[in-house]
Design an enzyme around this catalytic site. Structure first.
Site, PDB file in Angstrom:
ATOM      1  N   TYR A  41      -4.029  -4.898  -1.144  1.00  0.00           N
ATOM      2  CA  TYR A  41      -4.424  -4.226   0.091  1.00  0.00           C
ATOM      3  C   TYR A  41      -4.292  -5.212   1.262  1.00  0.00           C
ATOM      4  O   TYR A  41      -4.454  -6.426   1.077  1.00  0.00           O
ATOM      5  CB  TYR A  41      -5.873  -3.748  -0.073  1.00  0.00           C
ATOM      6  CG  TYR A  41      -6.403  -2.883   1.030  1.00  0.00           C
ATOM      7  CD1 TYR A  41      -6.069  -1.537   1.102  1.00  0.00           C
ATOM      8  CD2 TYR A  41      -7.260  -3.406   2.000  1.00  0.00           C
ATOM      9  CE1 TYR A  41      -6.577  -0.727   2.109  1.00  0.00           C
ATOM     10  CE2 TYR A  41      -7.767  -2.613   3.015  1.00  0.00           C
ATOM     11  CZ  TYR A  41      -7.420  -1.269   3.066  1.00  0.00           C
ATOM     12  OH  TYR A  41      -7.918  -0.479   4.072  1.00  0.00           O
ATOM     13  N   THR A  69      -5.971  -6.523   3.628  1.00  0.00           N
ATOM     14  CA  THR A  69      -6.981  -7.538   3.962  1.00  0.00           C
ATOM     15  C   THR A  69      -7.213  -8.557   2.849  1.00  0.00           C
ATOM     16  O   THR A  69      -7.993  -9.499   3.036  1.00  0.00           O
ATOM     17  CB  THR A  69      -8.325  -6.871   4.294  1.00  0.00           C
ATOM     18  OG1 THR A  69      -8.752  -6.086   3.177  1.00  0.00           O
ATOM     19  CG2 THR A  69      -8.204  -5.993   5.524  1.00  0.00           C
ATOM     20  N   LYS A  70      -6.571  -8.403   1.706  1.00  0.00           N
ATOM     21  CA  LYS A  70      -6.792  -9.330   0.592  1.00  0.00           C
ATOM     22  C   LYS A  70      -6.191 -10.703   0.894  1.00  0.00           C
ATOM     23  O   LYS A  70      -5.372 -10.861   1.795  1.00  0.00           O
ATOM     24  CB  LYS A  70      -6.189  -8.777  -0.698  1.00  0.00           C
ATOM     25  CG  LYS A  70      -6.699  -7.404  -1.107  1.00  0.00           C
ATOM     26  CD  LYS A  70      -8.205  -7.361  -1.314  1.00  0.00           C
ATOM     27  CE  LYS A  70      -8.633  -5.997  -1.846  1.00  0.00           C
ATOM     28  NZ  LYS A  70     -10.099  -5.892  -1.970  1.00  0.00           N
ATOM     29  N   ASN A  71      -6.572 -11.695   0.104  1.00  0.00           N
ATOM     30  CA  ASN A  71      -6.012 -13.036   0.299  1.00  0.00           C
ATOM     31  C   ASN A  71      -4.484 -13.000   0.222  1.00  0.00           C
ATOM     32  O   ASN A  71      -3.803 -13.719   0.948  1.00  0.00           O
ATOM     33  CB  ASN A  71      -6.565 -13.998  -0.745  1.00  0.00           C
ATOM     34  CG  ASN A  71      -8.034 -14.297  -0.534  1.00  0.00           C
ATOM     35  OD1 ASN A  71      -8.813 -13.404  -0.201  1.00  0.00           O
ATOM     36  ND2 ASN A  71      -8.432 -15.548  -0.717  1.00  0.00           N
ATOM     37  N   LEU A  72      -3.953 -12.190  -0.677  1.00  0.00           N
ATOM     38  CA  LEU A  72      -2.524 -11.861  -0.693  1.00  0.00           C
ATOM     39  C   LEU A  72      -2.436 -10.369  -0.463  1.00  0.00           C
ATOM     40  O   LEU A  72      -2.741  -9.582  -1.359  1.00  0.00           O
ATOM     41  CB  LEU A  72      -1.877 -12.247  -2.023  1.00  0.00           C
ATOM     42  CG  LEU A  72      -0.396 -11.872  -2.152  1.00  0.00           C
ATOM     43  CD1 LEU A  72       0.455 -12.635  -1.136  1.00  0.00           C
ATOM     44  CD2 LEU A  72       0.119 -12.129  -3.569  1.00  0.00           C
TER      45      LEU A  72
END
Length: 366
Positions: A184, A186-189
């Site tokens: 998604y 906003t995730k770190n990746l």
């Protein structure tokens, strides 16, 4: 206003490379399950140190498919947590299984092994354990792994918030039978849309997952098993291949921001996040605790600082799930207490040092 998260900033940092990847993919003429997905799968598996990764449509589907691929289905019990994004429990039920909710450790916010052990005693038919590496903090995998193995249960890691986190020098996602990642934005990746990926060291499971994600096909247009449509998009895979090259650097920046918060908020009257011994936290969120959490959130906004609550209502208290989920014998007191007190401060790699200082000043003034 300082945003709590800012996926656009990550795009702007790599805009030239991402735009080039998008143009390359659009010009290729191949838009579903092609070279971009294969390239991302190989690169992500190598990043984890595993032989196999399977791209899927989103993180929820990753959990559903991992459960199904491991033979977890109708009526099977799956131990997981209620202090998580509701997607974790949604996935268990979509697979036809039954969630058994385990309380969390109040310091790390992850599954409490003693509560899991009590649940196994009460429900010896638990078929799988699904811990969540919440906020970027690894769960107590050594203890959870021992319990799962002792009781013959599969171990599936929910790594949606922990891309690149480590415990005892070992990357999360490499401990279980399978590991599921959300991509998604906003995730770190994060992709620039939805996406997910399942990682495993088991070649047979990887093959099963590739069939399950596309109608159960092992041969084109012929369903060998009952599957679904859950394919990582070629365009998102092209973007993710670019963003993966920055993940280690971005995680290091998140740790630097967390260290600045730790130093600046010491003695500020809020509880700061702890790091499990032997863990390398990747700070998907920097979650503090405050008795007057809602008041603090409002005061931060007045001072130009956005914050968020992850998560305001535990899954078992939400209208769709209230009074119908199995709760482990240890109860969910710590889960409910955390939901009343946690607050996530701004956290993303492009957050400037000046903005970090502004956040610290706003919390201290609150």
């Amino acid at each position: 206003m300082i945003p709590q998260t800012d996926p656009k900033a990550a795009y702007l940092e790599q805009q030239a490379e991402i735009d080039a990847a998008i143009a390359r993919q659009l010009a290729s003429g191949w838009y579903i399950l092609g070279k971009e997905v294969e390239g991302f799968e190989a690169a992500f598996a190598a990043f984890l140190g595993l032989p196999h990764a399977v791209g899927v449509a989103n993180g929820t589907d990753a959990l559903v498919l991992a459960l199904k691929g491991l033979g977890i289905g109708s009526g099977d019990k799956v131990a997981t947590v209620a202090h998580t994004a509701v997607a974790t429990v949604v996935a268990v039920e979509q697979a036809g299984a039954v969630p058994v909710l385990i309380d969390i450790d109040p310091v790390t916010y992850t599954m409490e092994p003693a509560a899991l052990e009590a649940a196994f005693t009460a429900h010896p038919d638990i078929k799988a354990v699904l811990p969540v590496h919440l906020y970027g903090q690894p769960a107590d995998l050594p203890a959870i792994q021992v319990l799962a193995q002792r009781h013959g249960a599969k171990l599936i890691e929910d790594c949606a918030q922990a891309h690149g986190a480590k415990l005892d020098g070992r990357t999360v996602g490499t401990w279980g039978d399978a590991a599921c990642f959300s991509l998604y934005p906003t995730k770190n990746l994060g992709a620039l849309g939805d996406g997910g990926v399942i990682a495993t060291g088991d070649a047979a499971l990887a093959g099963e997952l590739k069939a399950l994600r596309q109608y159960g096909w092992r041969e084109h247009y012929v369903s060998d098993i009952v599957g679904m449509n859950s394919r990582l998009d070629e365009l998102q895979a092209a973007i993710l291949r670019v963003k993966l090259t920055a993940l280690q650097r971005w995680n290091a920046r998140r740790r630097a921001i967390a260290a600045a918060y730790d130093a600046g908020l010491a003695g500020a009257g809020v509880s700061l996040p702890a790091v499990r011994r032997g863990a390398e936290h990747v700070y998907h969120q920097y979650a503090i605790r405050a008795a007057d959490r809602d008041g603090l959130k409002a005061r931060l906004r007045e001072r130009g600082v956005a914050s968020n609550i992850h998560y305001p209502v535990p899954v078992h208290l939400q209208a769709a799930y209230r009074d119908r989920l199995i709760i482990g014998p240890a109860g969910l007191a710590e889960t409910e207490r955390a939901a009343r007190e946690v607050l996530s401060l701004p956290m993303y790699p492009q957050l400037s040092d000046a903005a970090v200082e502004q956040v610290i000043a706003a919390v201290r003034a609150g």
